[in-house]
Design a protein around this motif. Structure first.
Motif, short mmCIF file in Angstrom:
data_model
loop_
_atom_site.label_atom_id
_atom_site.label_comp_id
_atom_site.label_asym_id
_atom_site.label_seq_id
_atom_site.Cartn_x
_atom_site.Cartn_y
_atom_site.Cartn_z
N SER A 27 -21.94 -10.99 32.69
CA SER A 27 -21.61 -9.71 33.33
C SER A 27 -20.55 -8.97 32.53
N ILE A 28 -19.55 -9.69 32.04
CA ILE A 28 -18.51 -9.07 31.20
C ILE A 28 -19.15 -8.51 29.93
N ALA A 29 -20.05 -9.30 29.32
CA ALA A 29 -20.70 -8.86 28.08
C ALA A 29 -21.56 -7.61 28.31
N VAL A 30 -22.28 -7.56 29.43
CA VAL A 30 -23.14 -6.42 29.72
C VAL A 30 -22.31 -5.17 29.97
N ILE A 31 -21.21 -5.30 30.71
CA ILE A 31 -20.34 -4.14 30.96
C ILE A 31 -19.75 -3.62 29.65
N ALA A 32 -19.29 -4.53 28.80
CA ALA A 32 -18.74 -4.12 27.50
C ALA A 32 -19.81 -3.47 26.64
N SER A 33 -21.03 -3.98 26.70
CA SER A 33 -22.14 -3.42 25.93
C SER A 33 -22.45 -2.00 26.37
N THR A 34 -22.47 -1.78 27.68
CA THR A 34 -22.74 -0.44 28.21
C THR A 34 -21.64 0.53 27.83
N LEU A 35 -20.40 0.07 27.87
CA LEU A 35 -19.28 0.91 27.45
C LEU A 35 -19.44 1.35 26.00
N SER A 36 -19.92 0.45 25.16
CA SER A 36 -20.05 0.77 23.74
C SER A 36 -21.32 1.56 23.43
N PHE A 37 -22.30 1.53 24.35
CA PHE A 37 -23.58 2.19 24.10
C PHE A 37 -23.49 3.71 24.26
N LEU A 38 -22.52 4.18 25.01
CA LEU A 38 -22.18 5.61 25.11
C LEU A 38 -23.31 6.48 25.70
N GLY A 39 -24.22 5.87 26.46
CA GLY A 39 -25.29 6.65 27.08
C GLY A 39 -26.31 7.20 26.10
N LEU A 40 -26.48 6.54 24.95
CA LEU A 40 -27.33 7.08 23.89
C LEU A 40 -28.82 6.83 24.12
N GLY A 41 -29.16 5.86 24.95
CA GLY A 41 -30.56 5.51 25.13
C GLY A 41 -31.41 6.65 25.68
N ASN A 42 -30.94 7.28 26.76
CA ASN A 42 -31.69 8.38 27.36
C ASN A 42 -31.84 9.55 26.39
N ALA A 43 -30.78 9.81 25.61
CA ALA A 43 -30.83 10.90 24.64
C ALA A 43 -31.93 10.65 23.61
N ILE A 44 -32.04 9.42 23.12
CA ILE A 44 -33.07 9.10 22.13
C ILE A 44 -34.46 9.25 22.73
N ILE A 45 -34.66 8.71 23.95
CA ILE A 45 -35.99 8.80 24.58
C ILE A 45 -36.40 10.25 24.79
N VAL A 46 -35.50 11.03 25.39
CA VAL A 46 -35.84 12.41 25.76
C VAL A 46 -36.07 13.28 24.53
N TYR A 47 -35.15 13.23 23.56
CA TYR A 47 -35.26 14.14 22.41
C TYR A 47 -36.27 13.66 21.38
N THR A 48 -36.48 12.35 21.28
CA THR A 48 -37.55 11.86 20.42
C THR A 48 -38.90 12.28 20.97
N ALA A 49 -39.05 12.23 22.31
CA ALA A 49 -40.29 12.68 22.94
C ALA A 49 -40.54 14.16 22.69
N LYS A 50 -39.47 14.91 22.49
CA LYS A 50 -39.59 16.34 22.21
C LYS A 50 -39.78 16.62 20.72
N GLY A 51 -39.81 15.56 19.89
CA GLY A 51 -40.07 15.72 18.47
C GLY A 51 -38.86 16.02 17.62
N GLU A 52 -37.65 15.78 18.13
CA GLU A 52 -36.44 16.08 17.38
C GLU A 52 -35.93 14.83 16.65
N LYS A 53 -35.46 15.00 15.42
CA LYS A 53 -35.01 13.88 14.58
C LYS A 53 -33.54 13.58 14.84
N ILE A 54 -33.27 13.10 16.05
CA ILE A 54 -31.89 12.88 16.45
C ILE A 54 -31.45 11.42 16.29
#
Length: 323
Positions: A49-76
């Motif tokens: 649980s500690i590792a997952v919380i730390a991982s999410t803190l370091s991930f910076l919410g980037l996953g949704n951005a990649i999915i959404v903008y990659t689906a729109k064809g942007e090289k982000i």
């Protein structure tokens, strides 16, 4: 008809991959629950649980951005990949200095690598690759965790999980090598990323902070029973999670499927009922040492319904960049 069959095939591929991966993971954790006993199982859950919380803190919410903008064809992807890797390394150093556990520390970087790679695959709607990534990671997790557990004990379980993420760094490297790192593509999307980060943090803290509270207040044995109930909940929410992963890139490209969402909610009601009714019948047979988990499972089963509705709305909002 061709379009319908294609959609059904894509959903089927995602479904098979998720179900197979979840079954492997579920059997793995149920095996360890019976092997370790409630107290040690609770201890492993606490550190993960500690590792997952730390991982999410370091991930910076980037996953949704990649999915959404990659689906729109942007090289982000390249600039986001770079930011994610740097952030995870910084968090790795901080966690190692605090806990002195190599498994927890490596888990952070591995989690970010795997999440970035799978987010890009989903954004590109490469559902077959996504399914193979999921299943392969779970197989590696089982093999590495069992190997290191018998040599290192409990810490070896976490180290095995961490190492199972790292083979997917190859995809990150290829994407960064082939495309230009252009931070000008990220700046206009900072607001979306920040809001997605807040969403990720709220999910993770609501899903894992409870374990950090239960352990010091009631001990690892109670946490072990509690965690077994949560593991059953994870099995019950496999299907809603599959549908979410399938519909998010499609919602992002304007191809929403309301009928599928309604069907998923209906099925979640059935799953909730089954979990509530079967818990006191099945659990004493399979896990006689975890009888205190029966009520946990019954309560958690009910939460499948609002959780599923929540996912359907999150996909809709994120698809319209309403993070």
């Amino acid at each position: 008809m061709k379009e319908f069959l294609k959609k059904f095939k894509d959903l089927g591929i995602v479904g098979i991959g998720n179900i197979t991966a979840s079954l492997i993971s579920g059997i793995f954790w149920f095996y360890f629950a019976s092997l370790l006993g409630a107290e040690q199982y609770g201890e492993v859950s606490y550190y993960i649980s500690i590792a997952v919380i730390a991982s999410t803190l370091s991930f910076l919410g980037l996953g949704n951005a990649i999915i959404v903008y990659t689906a729109k064809g942007e090289k982000i992807q390249p600039p986001i990949f770079l930011v994610g890797i740097i952030s995870s390394i910084i968090t790795l150093i901080a966690v190692f200095l605090i806990f002195s556990q190599i498994g927890m520390s490596l888990y952070i970087v591995g989690y970010v690598i795997f999440s970035l790679a799978t987010s890009e695959i989903l954004g590109k709607k490469q559902y077959k690759n996504y399914s193979s990534y999921l299943v392969t990671q779970k197989i590696l997790m089982v093999g590495f965790s069992l190997f290191f557990y018998y040599y290192m004990g409990l810490e070896g379980v976490i180290l095995g999980i961490a190492l199972s993420f790292f083979p997917y760094i190859k995809r990150i490297y290829s994407s960064m090598k082939n495309d230009k790192i252009d931070f000008s593509l990220v700046r206009p999307r900072i607001g979306f990323i920040i809001n997605s980060y807040a969403l990720d943090l709220s999910r993770t803290f609501s899903g894992y902070t409870d374990k950090l509270i239960v352990a010091p207040l009631f001990g690892f044995a109670i946490l072990g029973n509690y965690q077994l109930g949560i593991q059953v909940l994870a099995v019950l929410t496999i299907l809603p999670g599959i549908v979410y992963q399938y519909i998010l890139p499609r919602d992002s490209s304007g191809d929403s499927n309301k009928k599928l969402k309604k069907l998923t909610i209906t099925i979640s009601i059935i799953l909730a009922g089954l979990g509530f009714i079967l818990a006191p019948i099945v659990l004493p047979i399979l896990f006689p040492k975890y009888t205190e988990a029966i009520e946990v499972i019954q309560i958690a089963s009910i939460s499948v319904i609002p959780s599923t509705i929540n996912l359907m709305y999150i996909s809709k909002f994120l698809g319209n960049e309403l993070s």
